[in-house]
Write a protein that holds these residues in place. Structure first.
Motif, PDB file in Angstrom:
ATOM      1  N   LEU A 172      11.093   9.648  -5.289  1.00  5.93           N
ATOM      2  CA  LEU A 172      10.963   8.571  -4.315  1.00  5.93           C
ATOM      3  C   LEU A 172       9.500   8.182  -4.142  1.00  5.93           C
ATOM      4  O   LEU A 172       9.168   6.996  -4.081  1.00  5.93           O
ATOM      5  CB  LEU A 172      11.543   9.018  -2.973  1.00  5.93           C
ATOM      6  CG  LEU A 172      11.407   8.027  -1.810  1.00  5.93           C
ATOM      7  CD1 LEU A 172      12.154   6.728  -2.118  1.00  5.93           C
ATOM      8  CD2 LEU A 172      11.931   8.651  -0.521  1.00  5.93           C
ATOM      9  N   ALA A 173       8.627   9.178  -4.080  1.00  4.40           N
ATOM     10  CA  ALA A 173       7.199   8.883  -3.926  1.00  4.40           C
ATOM     11  C   ALA A 173       6.676   8.080  -5.110  1.00  4.40           C
ATOM     12  O   ALA A 173       5.900   7.134  -4.943  1.00  4.40           O
ATOM     13  CB  ALA A 173       6.412  10.188  -3.774  1.00  4.40           C
ATOM     14  N   ALA A 174       7.103   8.447  -6.314  1.00  2.00           N
ATOM     15  CA  ALA A 174       6.653   7.709  -7.498  1.00  2.00           C
ATOM     16  C   ALA A 174       7.158   6.275  -7.475  1.00  2.00           C
ATOM     17  O   ALA A 174       6.427   5.335  -7.805  1.00  2.00           O
ATOM     18  CB  ALA A 174       7.147   8.429  -8.758  1.00  2.00           C
ATOM     19  N   ALA A 175       8.421   6.100  -7.057  1.00  5.44           N
ATOM     20  CA  ALA A 175       8.986   4.752  -7.008  1.00  5.44           C
ATOM     21  C   ALA A 175       8.289   3.890  -5.968  1.00  5.44           C
ATOM     22  O   ALA A 175       8.177   2.667  -6.129  1.00  5.44           O
ATOM     23  CB  ALA A 175      10.481   4.839  -6.711  1.00  5.44           C
ATOM     24  N   MET A 176       7.808   4.507  -4.910  1.00  3.62           N
ATOM     25  CA  MET A 176       7.160   3.762  -3.846  1.00  3.62           C
ATOM     26  C   MET A 176       5.679   3.543  -4.102  1.00  3.62           C
ATOM     27  O   MET A 176       5.014   2.821  -3.352  1.00  3.62           O
ATOM     28  CB  MET A 176       7.324   4.504  -2.510  1.00  3.62           C
ATOM     29  CG  MET A 176       8.750   4.551  -2.018  1.00  3.62           C
ATOM     30  SD  MET A 176       8.891   5.505  -0.487  1.00  3.62           S
ATOM     31  CE  MET A 176       7.874   4.515   0.624  1.00  3.62           C
ATOM     32  N   GLY A 177       5.163   4.164  -5.165  1.00  3.18           N
ATOM     33  CA  GLY A 177       3.726   4.124  -5.410  1.00  3.18           C
ATOM     34  C   GLY A 177       3.143   2.720  -5.435  1.00  3.18           C
ATOM     35  O   GLY A 177       2.137   2.437  -4.771  1.00  3.18           O
ATOM     36  N   MET A 178       3.754   1.827  -6.202  1.00  3.89           N
ATOM     37  CA  MET A 178       3.221   0.474  -6.319  1.00  3.89           C
ATOM     38  C   MET A 178       3.294  -0.265  -4.985  1.00  3.89           C
ATOM     39  O   MET A 178       2.342  -0.956  -4.589  1.00  3.89           O
ATOM     40  CB  MET A 178       4.004  -0.315  -7.364  1.00  3.89           C
ATOM     41  CG  MET A 178       3.468  -1.731  -7.591  1.00  3.89           C
ATOM     42  SD  MET A 178       4.555  -2.714  -8.666  1.00  3.89           S
ATOM     43  CE  MET A 178       5.978  -2.952  -7.585  1.00  3.89           C
ATOM     44  N   VAL A 179       4.415  -0.101  -4.285  1.00  9.15           N
ATOM     45  CA  VAL A 179       4.580  -0.790  -3.015  1.00  9.15           C
ATOM     46  C   VAL A 179       3.521  -0.342  -2.020  1.00  9.15           C
ATOM     47  O   VAL A 179       2.877  -1.155  -1.337  1.00  9.15           O
ATOM     48  CB  VAL A 179       5.991  -0.536  -2.449  1.00  9.15           C
ATOM     49  CG1 VAL A 179       6.139  -1.150  -1.058  1.00  9.15           C
ATOM     50  CG2 VAL A 179       7.048  -1.100  -3.386  1.00  9.15           C
ATOM     51  N   VAL A 180       3.340   0.977  -1.921  1.00 14.13           N
ATOM     52  CA  VAL A 180       2.359   1.511  -0.976  1.00 14.13           C
ATOM     53  C   VAL A 180       0.948   1.094  -1.367  1.00 14.13           C
ATOM     54  O   VAL A 180       0.114   0.738  -0.520  1.00 14.13           O
ATOM     55  CB  VAL A 180       2.474   3.046  -0.910  1.00 14.13           C
ATOM     56  CG1 VAL A 180       1.322   3.641  -0.117  1.00 14.13           C
ATOM     57  CG2 VAL A 180       3.810   3.445  -0.297  1.00 14.13           C
ATOM     58  N   ASP A 238      -0.018  -1.592  -2.923  1.00 12.30           N
ATOM     59  CA  ASP A 238      -0.268  -3.019  -2.716  1.00 12.30           C
ATOM     60  C   ASP A 238      -0.067  -3.465  -1.275  1.00 12.30           C
ATOM     61  O   ASP A 238      -0.517  -4.560  -0.910  1.00 12.30           O
ATOM     62  CB  ASP A 238       0.657  -3.845  -3.625  1.00 12.30           C
ATOM     63  CG  ASP A 238       0.352  -3.626  -5.102  1.00 12.30           C
ATOM     64  OD1 ASP A 238      -0.740  -3.103  -5.405  1.00 12.30           O
ATOM     65  OD2 ASP A 238       1.216  -3.964  -5.940  1.00 12.30           O
ATOM     66  N   HIS A 239       0.615  -2.636  -0.481  1.00 16.14           N
ATOM     67  CA  HIS A 239       0.906  -3.045   0.898  1.00 16.14           C
ATOM     68  C   HIS A 239       0.613  -1.914   1.877  1.00 16.14           C
ATOM     69  O   HIS A 239       1.319  -1.739   2.872  1.00 16.14           O
ATOM     70  CB  HIS A 239       2.371  -3.473   1.020  1.00 16.14           C
ATOM     71  CG  HIS A 239       2.774  -4.523   0.033  1.00 16.14           C
ATOM     72  ND1 HIS A 239       2.476  -5.864   0.204  1.00 16.14           N
ATOM     73  CD2 HIS A 239       3.440  -4.431  -1.152  1.00 16.14           C
ATOM     74  CE1 HIS A 239       2.956  -6.562  -0.819  1.00 16.14           C
ATOM     75  NE2 HIS A 239       3.538  -5.709  -1.659  1.00 16.14           N
ATOM     76  N   TYR A 243       2.247  -0.116   6.006  1.00 14.13           N
ATOM     77  CA  TYR A 243       2.958   1.149   6.147  1.00 14.13           C
ATOM     78  C   TYR A 243       1.976   2.325   6.247  1.00 14.13           C
ATOM     79  O   TYR A 243       1.987   3.235   5.407  1.00 14.13           O
ATOM     80  CB  TYR A 243       3.900   1.365   4.965  1.00 14.13           C
ATOM     81  CG  TYR A 243       4.798   0.177   4.690  1.00 14.13           C
ATOM     82  CD1 TYR A 243       5.859  -0.125   5.533  1.00 14.13           C
ATOM     83  CD2 TYR A 243       4.567  -0.655   3.595  1.00 14.13           C
ATOM     84  CE1 TYR A 243       6.676  -1.212   5.289  1.00 14.13           C
ATOM     85  CE2 TYR A 243       5.377  -1.757   3.341  1.00 14.13           C
ATOM     86  CZ  TYR A 243       6.437  -2.027   4.193  1.00 14.13           C
ATOM     87  OH  TYR A 243       7.243  -3.112   3.949  1.00 14.13           O
ATOM     88  N   PRO A 244       1.134   2.339   7.267  1.00 17.80           N
ATOM     89  CA  PRO A 244       0.106   3.386   7.342  1.00 17.80           C
ATOM     90  C   PRO A 244       0.680   4.795   7.482  1.00 17.80           C
ATOM     91  O   PRO A 244       0.100   5.750   6.960  1.00 17.80           O
ATOM     92  CB  PRO A 244      -0.710   2.986   8.583  1.00 17.80           C
ATOM     93  CG  PRO A 244       0.225   2.130   9.396  1.00 17.80           C
ATOM     94  CD  PRO A 244       1.043   1.395   8.389  1.00 17.80           C
TER      95      PRO A 244
END
Length: 220
Positions: free
Chosen positions: A166-174, A176-177, A181-182
């Motif tokens: 899940l962390a890897a999948a969210m990497g790009m989103v986090v 860039d944004h 989502y602090p």
């Protein structure tokens, strides 16, 4: 349907001697489900794999609901012996149940809904109830087992979707944004620095047992 595993099975007095057992039929269905998923299991398919006609299976079980129940009963196996202090014993119980579900990806789906309940499934509940500490009402003991089993099922349902994935999948989103989502960024950064990912089973189980311990202590 409810007495499928419990009512005596009548022995046919006429016709050919039964050539199969319920266990053989369940094992054939399990092989299909393990390879292709539960949706691929049907009376027709199981009969064909065994070299029999679909109608011949109805000598052993009424239909697919009972077939899937027989599969689950075989897949779960009897629970292992659980001994020792209640917290350690329930940890072992939950770990063993997680392993049982993990051996067959279809088992979670098979264990939902209205269905016959077999001796092995009841034995798992019995084993957990026996090792629960004294001081709980009957309703609380059943709810405690349901909570533990629910945690196991939740983790088993996430197989293949671990926290690290899940962390890897969210990497790009986090990346860039991050400003949106602090809290997510901070948590992932802490995991990257200190580890601790993929610990949801042990963490959640520990908190459930902590809560049971507090409740029992209040009754003393």
């Amino acid at each position: 349907m409810a007495d499928f595993f419990w009512a005596p099975r009548p022995r046919p007095t006429r016709g050919p001697k039964p050539a199969l057992t319920l266990e053989q039929i369940a094992d054939a269905a399990i092989a299909i489900a393990d390879a292709e998923g539960l949706a691929a299991v049907s009376m027709q398919r199981v009969a064909a794999d065994l070299g029999y006609t679909k109608m011949s299976l109805y000598r052993y079980l009424p239909g697919k609901v009972e077939l899937v129940a027989a599969m689950l009963e075989r897949a779960l196996d009897p629970p292992p012996p659980i001994v020792g202090e209640w917290r350690r014993a329930l940890t072992d119980w939950a770990t063993a149940l997680l392993r049982a579900y993990g051996g067959h990806a279809w088992a979670l789906e098979a264990s939902t809904g209205r269905r016959p309940i077999g001796p092995n499934e009841v034995a798992w509940m019995e084993r957990a109830l026996v090792v629960l500490p004294p001081g709980l009402t009957g309703a609380e003991r059943l709810d405690a087992v349901a909570t533990l089993a629910g945690h196991v099922r939740m983790i088993a349902g996430q197989a293949g979707g671990a926290e690290s994935d899940l962390a890897a999948a969210m990497g790009m989103v986090v990346r860039d944004h991050a400003e949106r989502y602090p809290a997510v960024v901070a948590a992932l950064a802490d995991v990257a620095a200190h580890g601790g990912a993929d610990d949801a089973f042990d963490f959640g189980l520990g908190r459930i047992l902590d809560g049971l311990g507090v409740l029992v202590a209040q009754r003393v």
